[in-house]
Structure formats: structure tokens, C-alpha cells
Design a protein around this motif. Sequence first.
Motif, PDB file in Angstrom:
ATOM      1  N   TYR A   1      -0.865  -7.773  31.035  1.00  0.00           N
ATOM      2  CA  TYR A   1      -0.126  -7.950  29.774  1.00  0.00           C
ATOM      3  C   TYR A   1       0.106  -6.618  29.045  1.00  0.00           C
ATOM      4  O   TYR A   1       0.436  -6.619  27.861  1.00  0.00           O
ATOM      5  CB  TYR A   1      -0.885  -8.880  28.817  1.00  0.00           C
ATOM      6  CG  TYR A   1      -1.005 -10.330  29.218  1.00  0.00           C
ATOM      7  CD1 TYR A   1      -0.467 -10.825  30.400  1.00  0.00           C
ATOM      8  CD2 TYR A   1      -1.655 -11.236  28.387  1.00  0.00           C
ATOM      9  CE1 TYR A   1      -0.596 -12.162  30.750  1.00  0.00           C
ATOM     10  CE2 TYR A   1      -1.778 -12.575  28.723  1.00  0.00           C
ATOM     11  CZ  TYR A   1      -1.254 -13.023  29.915  1.00  0.00           C
ATOM     12  OH  TYR A   1      -1.386 -14.360  30.240  1.00  0.00           O
TER      13      TYR A   1
ATOM     14  N   ARG B   1      10.021 -12.766  24.503  1.00  0.00           N
ATOM     15  CA  ARG B   1       9.467 -13.995  23.900  1.00  0.00           C
ATOM     16  C   ARG B   1       8.370 -13.645  22.902  1.00  0.00           C
ATOM     17  O   ARG B   1       8.476 -13.943  21.703  1.00  0.00           O
ATOM     18  CB  ARG B   1       8.901 -14.866  25.018  1.00  0.00           C
ATOM     19  CG  ARG B   1       8.063 -16.019  24.551  1.00  0.00           C
ATOM     20  CD  ARG B   1       7.690 -16.933  25.710  1.00  0.00           C
ATOM     21  NE  ARG B   1       7.213 -16.223  26.872  1.00  0.00           N
ATOM     22  CZ  ARG B   1       7.827 -16.172  28.069  1.00  0.00           C
ATOM     23  NH1 ARG B   1       8.938 -16.826  28.274  1.00  0.00           N
ATOM     24  NH2 ARG B   1       7.317 -15.481  29.067  1.00  0.00           N
ATOM     25  N   ASP B   2       7.300 -13.005  23.363  1.00  0.00           N
ATOM     26  CA  ASP B   2       6.186 -12.659  22.475  1.00  0.00           C
ATOM     27  C   ASP B   2       6.702 -11.816  21.305  1.00  0.00           C
ATOM     28  O   ASP B   2       6.377 -12.067  20.144  1.00  0.00           O
ATOM     29  CB  ASP B   2       5.119 -11.824  23.213  1.00  0.00           C
ATOM     30  CG  ASP B   2       4.477 -12.547  24.382  1.00  0.00           C
ATOM     31  OD1 ASP B   2       5.204 -13.207  25.154  1.00  0.00           O
ATOM     32  OD2 ASP B   2       3.250 -12.442  24.556  1.00  0.00           O
TER      33      ASP B   2
ATOM     34  N   CYS C   1       8.605 -21.022  30.159  1.00  0.00           N
ATOM     35  CA  CYS C   1       8.046 -19.974  29.281  1.00  0.00           C
ATOM     36  C   CYS C   1       6.607 -19.635  29.638  1.00  0.00           C
ATOM     37  O   CYS C   1       6.065 -18.655  29.133  1.00  0.00           O
ATOM     38  CB  CYS C   1       8.186 -20.360  27.816  1.00  0.00           C
ATOM     39  SG  CYS C   1       6.923 -21.483  27.234  1.00  0.00           S
TER      40      CYS C   1
HETATM   41  C1  BGC Z   1       2.382 -16.550  29.280  1.00  0.00           C
HETATM   42  C2  BGC Z   1       3.694 -16.107  28.685  1.00  0.00           C
HETATM   43  C3  BGC Z   1       3.505 -14.879  27.813  1.00  0.00           C
HETATM   44  C4  BGC Z   1       2.739 -13.791  28.559  1.00  0.00           C
HETATM   45  C5  BGC Z   1       2.368 -12.638  27.659  1.00  0.00           C
HETATM   46  C6  BGC Z   1       1.763 -15.374  30.013  1.00  0.00           C
HETATM   47  O1  BGC Z   1       0.574 -15.777  30.593  1.00  0.00           O
HETATM   48  O2  BGC Z   1       2.574 -17.628  30.166  1.00  0.00           O
HETATM   49  O3  BGC Z   1       4.239 -17.147  27.920  1.00  0.00           O
HETATM   50  O4  BGC Z   1       4.759 -14.401  27.411  1.00  0.00           O
HETATM   51  O5  BGC Z   1       1.565 -14.321  29.082  1.00  0.00           O
HETATM   52  O6  BGC Z   1       1.687 -13.054  26.525  1.00  0.00           O
END
Ligand code: BGC
Length: 355
Positions: free
Chosen positions: A30, A36-37, A159
Amino acid sequence: MDLVKKSIQILKDGQTADGSFIACENFGNYRYSWFRDGSYIASALLEYGYTREAYKFIEWGAMVVNRYQEKMESCILTFQHGGTIAEEDFFHTRFTLDGYEVPGHWGFNQFDGLGTWLWFTCKVYMRDSQLIPSSDVINALNKTAEYISIVWPAGCSDCWEENEGGQHTYTLASIVAGLREYCSWSGNMEYKERADSVLKYLKQNCLTSIGYIKSVGLNVSDANLIGLCEPYNIVAWDDPDFQKTLLRIENELMTPGLHRFLADTYYGGGEWVLLTAWIGLLYTKHGRIDDARKLKTWIESVATPEGFLAEQVPQHLFAPEKYAQWEKDAGKIATPLLWSHAMYLLLVKEIDTRN
Ligand code: BGC
């Protein structure tokens, strides 16, 4: 510990000079930026008066869209000529903090991030008439609206970055919301028709006698379906189909934190902080303030001593046998997750405005 103050600090510290937000610094997978976030994070910062930070994220998004606009154009052409688009040729989902696609299979194509960015950005410019979008932002908005409104029938991952190539209710809702907002902002009525046709598809294919379902052909519940009402406003709170959907989410997925979906095995399928805040936000806006306050208290109770909110809490796991393997392979659950802090902030703000 003042969790509001701490959350704002975490969001601000997680923003680069270019405007991107890191999803979670402490979790290898991450250390990237998502539309999205980022859109939800920017939305939270804006609510607390951090306009500069929110605008900076919009500009970052515009820079990325403009950088990859030729990809978008070639997807549109391929799609219009009946061709198949290879997964790596779609606009990606996961970007480095300086706005480059991350190589590899993860998250090639998820339209909801772009839908949410479009929805958020157009709202921002309509809310503040003094704010004039740069030509870069205008170009990116036009390109994004064109891309998602034409290429959406190709399908994508949901998502949660699963179920590749499908049609997902939350994703479709974000596209409808993005296109509607774009139509209001640009005055280009053609986009109203485009939004209407996506909504028509959603109603025809994602609604059953037991309410809205996760994806076309996947007749199960998903907590992200609350997005239909909050924030996208695609269905009304008192729409009986939405109430059925909500009841199913509450019955199947709340323990009391909110899980994503019954078959979730990621880190054993725990309670997601951001979803718990999100449903609390929905409750607050529709008069269930006591329920919302309980969820706020629950979120505060799961914060770490240093004031971090995780992605998920490993309690009431749906698939406990999977937890240890995830921890061994990918490390501890992502903490602090900026998106969790953002949703908590949005919840607190909404509760406060009703006091
Ligand atoms: C989630 C996503 C999110 C990403 C970063 C993933 O595990 O499924 O929805 O955007 O993590 O937070």
C-alpha cells in the motif's frame, strides 16, 4: 488522545508535495496512491477546511490522467471498434506517489476510482465558484468522463480489487455519480444520457427481490452497497430496495464493526474501520444518530495507543483459518490506513453538525 486531531495529522503527513496520498506507509503493498482512497481522503480534509491539500490531490489526479490520456484514447478506440482491450492497456488503479503506473497485475482496471475522483472534483468546483480549474484539470475531467462513459461495459475489478472483468454495483454507482456531477459542472447534457444508461443497466441487472446485489451474477451482499445512497445518492434512503439492502448488510455483516462481504478471506475477513465509519455516516444523515454514535465509540475503542486506525480489526473473523497465513506472507494488517482515518473524520464531522 484526540483522534480527530491525530487523524488530520496522519492525512496531512501522508500527502506528498505533488498531492498524492500514500494509502499506508507501513504496509509494502500500500505504499502507493489510489484514486479511490485519495478522493475520500481529500473529501475529509476539505470538510475540515484543508482546501489547499484537497485541491492539490485533484491536481495530482489530473496530472496522472493527462499523463496516460493516450492509453485512455486507445481503449476508447479499441472498444468502439469491437476489439478486446488487454488488461495492462486499461488506465491502471495503483500509482507510485509521483503518479506512474505500478507494473504488474495488481489493480489494472477499476473504474470506481475514476468515477469517485470525477464526482468529487466536479462537486468541489461547483461548490466554490471562486475556484477556477486549470486547463490541465479541465482536460483531465473531460477525458475521464469520456473514458468511463464509453469503456465501462468492458467490466473491471471491484473496489476490493477482486472479481476481475465483472460489473459491480458499487462501481456502476460511482460511474453514474461521476457522470451526473460532470454533466452539472460542464453543462454537457449528453452526459446525463450516458449516466442514465449506466443507471438503467444497474437497475436491470443489480437489483433482485432481496435488494441490490454485489455484482452482476453475484447474488450476495457487500458493505460497499451503502455507497449507492451515501455518498453517491443514486438511490434514496427510503427507497424500499435500499432499505432491504441495508437490512441485509446489517444482518449479515455487522458484528458490531462492519465486514466487507461474507466470503471475505483477506486477513481472515475482519471488521473494516472505514466501512464502520461509512455506515455510521449514512445513519447520521438519516436520523439514526444513536446508532452512529455507538459506531464512533467502537472505532475509537479499536484505535491503537498511538492513535492509529487500521484497515481492519481481526475480531469476529469470517475466515479465522486464513489470518495467520496473510500475516506471515504480507505482514501485519495495514496500520494506519489513511482511508480509515478519512472516513472516521467524515463521521465525526457529520455527528458534530447535528449536535
Ligand atoms: C482495498 C482497496 C484499497 C487498497 C488501498 C485494498 O486492499 O481492497 O479498496 O483501495 O487496499 O487502501
